[in-house]
Design an enzyme around this catalytic site. Sequence first.
Site, PDB file in Angstrom:
ATOM      1  N   ASP A   1      -0.161 -11.237   6.401  1.00 36.36           N
ATOM      2  CA  ASP A   1       0.501 -10.423   5.379  1.00 36.36           C
ATOM      3  C   ASP A   1       1.737  -9.722   5.914  1.00 36.36           C
ATOM      4  OD1 ASP A   1      -2.001  -9.117   6.565  1.00 36.36           O
ATOM      5  OD2 ASP A   1      -0.868  -7.358   5.942  1.00 36.36           O
ATOM      6  N   ASN A   2       1.950  -9.794   7.223  1.00 35.17           N
ATOM      7  CA  ASN A   2       3.148  -9.214   7.832  1.00 35.17           C
ATOM      8  C   ASN A   2       4.157 -10.291   8.234  1.00 35.17           C
ATOM      9  OD1 ASN A   2       2.080  -6.638   7.617  1.00 35.17           O
ATOM     10  ND2 ASN A   2       1.221  -6.644   9.677  1.00 35.17           N
TER      11      ASN A   2
ATOM     12  N   GLY B   1       0.789  -1.230   0.000  1.00 37.04           N
ATOM     13  CA  GLY B   1       0.000   0.000   0.000  1.00 37.04           C
ATOM     14  C   GLY B   1       0.816   1.271   0.000  1.00 37.04           C
TER      15      GLY B   1
ATOM     16  N   GLY C   1      -0.524   6.478   0.393  1.00 37.11           N
ATOM     17  CA  GLY C   1       0.769   5.842   0.168  1.00 37.11           C
ATOM     18  C   GLY C   1       1.952   6.571   0.763  1.00 37.11           C
TER      19      GLY C   1
END
Length: 513
Positions: free
Chosen positions: A268-269, A100, A134
């Site tokens: 996702d981490n 992101g 972002g």
Amino acid sequence: MNIDKITQPFTEIFPGDFSGNTIQRNTPKVLFSTVDPVGFENPELIIFNEKLSEEIGLGKFNKDDLNFLAATNLPKNVKTYSTAYAGHQFGNWAGQLGDGRAILAGEITNEAGETNEIQWKGAGATPYSRHADGRAVLRSSVREYLMSEAMHHLGIPTTRALSLCFTGEEVVRDMMYSGNPQNEKGAVVVRTAESFLRFGHFELMSAQKEIKTLTELTDFTIKNYFKNITSQGEQKYKDFFSEVCTKTADLMVEWFRVGFVHGVMNTDNMSILGLTIDYGPYSMMDEYDLNFTPNTTDLPGRRYAFGKQGQISQWNLWQLANALFPLIKDEKFLEETLNSYGNYFWKAHDKMLCRKFGFDELKKEDEEFFINWQGLMQELQFDYTLLFNLLEKLESISDIKTDFQKISYGFLDDAKIEKLEDFIQIYSLRLKANTISKEESLDLMRKTNPKFLLRNYLLFECIEEINNGRTELLQKLTKALENPYEEIFPEFSVTRPPNYDDISGCSMLSCSS
């Protein structure tokens, strides 16, 4: 720097969306999208990691490199992109996610043949920004730069930080999600890693039933990052999963060793290489507390509390197993591997505690000793790091109450001192049972227990100084974190000052931190 040597082999192998814009959207059936950094008109370098630059093959910095570090006016050989992945966030399936606010420049190979990916964080929106901008603010960027380097010098697998720059912009953020957004200075970090591949990359392809791409991704990962795996067919994927489990367990043990709490262990981490990745609402633990979470978003459930990190890593591996099932197709193997994860983790954990205490080996009776120690730590509110530093000097202590009071966040009354004295007596007897010398025991402790930790209040002070145009503390912390097993600055070897107890950013943080 040798920017002309940067290549993009990942994008040459996998399908991508080459639209080259930043409209937030789903990108099914692809692993990456080309995207242009926003570009900043007035960037300013805050700090550059010259040792790391030389190590990975980029070489020395010169003033013309500032544009690259700020993702501005890039050379033609740098074709930037962001990757798509999925994930479970706080235990719930979140679907497609992705980089992101991270944009990849590609990878660089040094003279030893070692390859590292190079990535900006905070250089603008990507298709995976989920309607965000972002960008990154100074406070989160300082935290990522310093802590990733601190973890590296502690000997813990991690992504690393190459540079930190002001972007010249202001960014609006609601730090504590309290409905009180503020303008903050924008910043961009350049970070590096052997690979930024996550559990979520595999989850995305599996969820989309893109089995061909899932197979290619797994083969690519094994070929490039698990070169010791030489088996073929389904066994290759079994060996891959087993090794990911081992790397993940070993990482968790290292987090426990130094008291690191990640704060947001979503799938996702989680790095497929067992690296510490994505430094958000993390904290080094001050007062020992198995239930401590530094993440306000993690309240009240405390899913990602310090004491639960081993359990959560196993849960995350279950999700990875589900993603890899189309390649492995052996439910019994996956169950047995995951069920044995806990045994491996706890054995490695207890061996690590032995080293922290200076024990020669793990004995059967040590399990009860560790359980009693944990209870004492929480009751007496001892500082996790300072306790072991003090135990190294146990023989020179003349006044137990005075010296141990200095490492406690509570008051040690007579009843607590009596419990402490009983513990010290048991500990001393256990040390006498060692088959190694006293000096060898101390050497184990000194190599295992850091003298310096990058605590949140120090980061808070450093961020405040940089915001005010000063970098003296930044330079001092950098020197200290590069030598964590030495007490270079005794003023850092103290408990968190009480005036920081209730200040946001010193004990509790949000995911936007």
